[in-house]
Motif scaffolding. Structure first.
Motif, PDB file in Angstrom:
ATOM      1  N   LEU A  64      28.957  33.824  40.117  1.00 35.89           N
ATOM      2  CA  LEU A  64      29.628  35.449  39.614  1.00 35.89           C
ATOM      3  C   LEU A  64      29.068  36.035  41.141  1.00 35.89           C
ATOM      4  O   LEU A  64      29.890  36.650  41.720  1.00 35.89           O
TER       5      LEU A  64
ATOM      6  N   TYR B 124      28.509  45.459  38.842  1.00 34.81           N
ATOM      7  CA  TYR B 124      29.108  44.516  38.769  1.00 34.81           C
ATOM      8  C   TYR B 124      30.963  44.258  38.534  1.00 34.81           C
ATOM      9  O   TYR B 124      31.445  43.942  38.918  1.00 34.81           O
TER      10      TYR B 124
ATOM     11  N   ILE C 297      30.573  29.418  34.230  1.00 33.84           N
ATOM     12  CA  ILE C 297      29.932  30.351  34.949  1.00 33.84           C
ATOM     13  C   ILE C 297      28.527  30.703  35.086  1.00 33.84           C
ATOM     14  O   ILE C 297      28.026  30.897  34.072  1.00 33.84           O
TER      15      ILE C 297
ATOM     16  N   PHE D 181      36.190  39.085  34.217  1.00 34.28           N
ATOM     17  CA  PHE D 181      35.447  39.664  34.461  1.00 34.28           C
ATOM     18  C   PHE D 181      35.935  41.762  34.472  1.00 34.28           C
ATOM     19  O   PHE D 181      34.782  42.857  34.401  1.00 34.28           O
TER      20      PHE D 181
ATOM     21  N   TYR E 234      31.937  38.071  42.305  1.00 39.50           N
ATOM     22  CA  TYR E 234      31.958  39.370  42.554  1.00 39.50           C
ATOM     23  C   TYR E 234      32.590  39.744  43.977  1.00 39.50           C
ATOM     24  O   TYR E 234      32.932  40.700  44.561  1.00 39.50           O
TER      25      TYR E 234
ATOM     26  N   LEU F 113      29.730  39.242  30.763  1.00 37.91           N
ATOM     27  CA  LEU F 113      28.856  39.130  31.609  1.00 37.91           C
ATOM     28  C   LEU F 113      27.453  38.713  31.841  1.00 37.91           C
ATOM     29  O   LEU F 113      26.424  38.058  32.110  1.00 37.91           O
TER      30      LEU F 113
ATOM     31  N   VAL G  76      26.417  35.697  31.623  1.00 33.32           N
ATOM     32  CA  VAL G  76      25.442  34.643  32.766  1.00 33.32           C
ATOM     33  C   VAL G  76      24.114  35.188  32.778  1.00 33.32           C
ATOM     34  O   VAL G  76      23.180  34.381  33.188  1.00 33.32           O
TER      35      VAL G  76
END
Length: 187
Positions: A8, A97, A3, A69, A12, A83, A86
């Motif tokens: 992301l 996030y 990712i 996530f 999100y 996370l 990324v």
């Protein structure tokens, strides 16, 4: 699964918009700079990887996308490390996030375990704190995703979902799911 920061942002957006998102939401987001071609390419890629799905003119996050996530079955500290793989984030951005109120206790826990660094950066006239994953944190995630039990658990979860989605006989389905759960608990 790889990712990047743009993926992301799309995930999100999908996770934060429970009813799904459309082109208006993209235009109001941090993704508005991409342009039509790159946006369509990314949406197609996320759809092919089963992270989002198109539904009646909107895009929604799938269970697989949620589990990366935002899934409650995955510990918050693991989701935080994913996370940080990324991109490096401030503690506040990390909480935003992950759709969490506060992540400070987990930050302290991960720092003590050597899996994350909290770095101070001077930007213009202000000082910002940024979280970064360490080599130990990356190795922890690698071990976790490559463990045979983890892979078997994922397979059992997929089988359970498929059985629930098309139950030919409810009693038979319940029996199969109970047996899968017993195997899953033994792992």
């Amino acid at each position: 699964m790889k990712i990047d920061a743009i993926d992301l942002e799309f995930l999100y957006l999908a996770a934060s918009k429970m009813e799904g998102f459309d082109e208006t939401d993209i235009a109001k987001s941090d993704l508005n700079y991409l342009g039509v071609g790159r946006t369509l390419d990314r949406l197609a890629s996320l759809n092919e990887r089963n992270l989002i799905r198109a539904n009646a003119g909107k895009f929604a996050i799938t269970q697989k996308g949620t589990d990366l996530f935002w899934g409650n079955s995955v510990p918050l500290s693991t989701r935080m490390l994913r996370l940080l793989q990324v991109k490096s984030l401030s503690p506040e951005d990390m909480a935003r996030y992950l759709l969490e109120q506060d992540v400070s206790a987990q930050i302290d826990e991960l720092r003590k375990g050597g899996m994350m660094l909290l770095t101070t950066i001077r930007k213009d006239s202000q000082i910002d704190r940024v979280c970064e994953i360490t080599q130990e944190g990356a190795e922890f995630l690698e071990r976790q995703s490559s463990e045979p039990a983890h892979k078997i658990q994922q397979l059992l979860d997929e089988i359970s979902k498929k059985i629930k989605a098309s139950p030919p006989d409810e009693q038979k389905t319940d029996t199969i799911i109970r047996k899968l759960r017993l195997v899953s608990d033994d792992l």
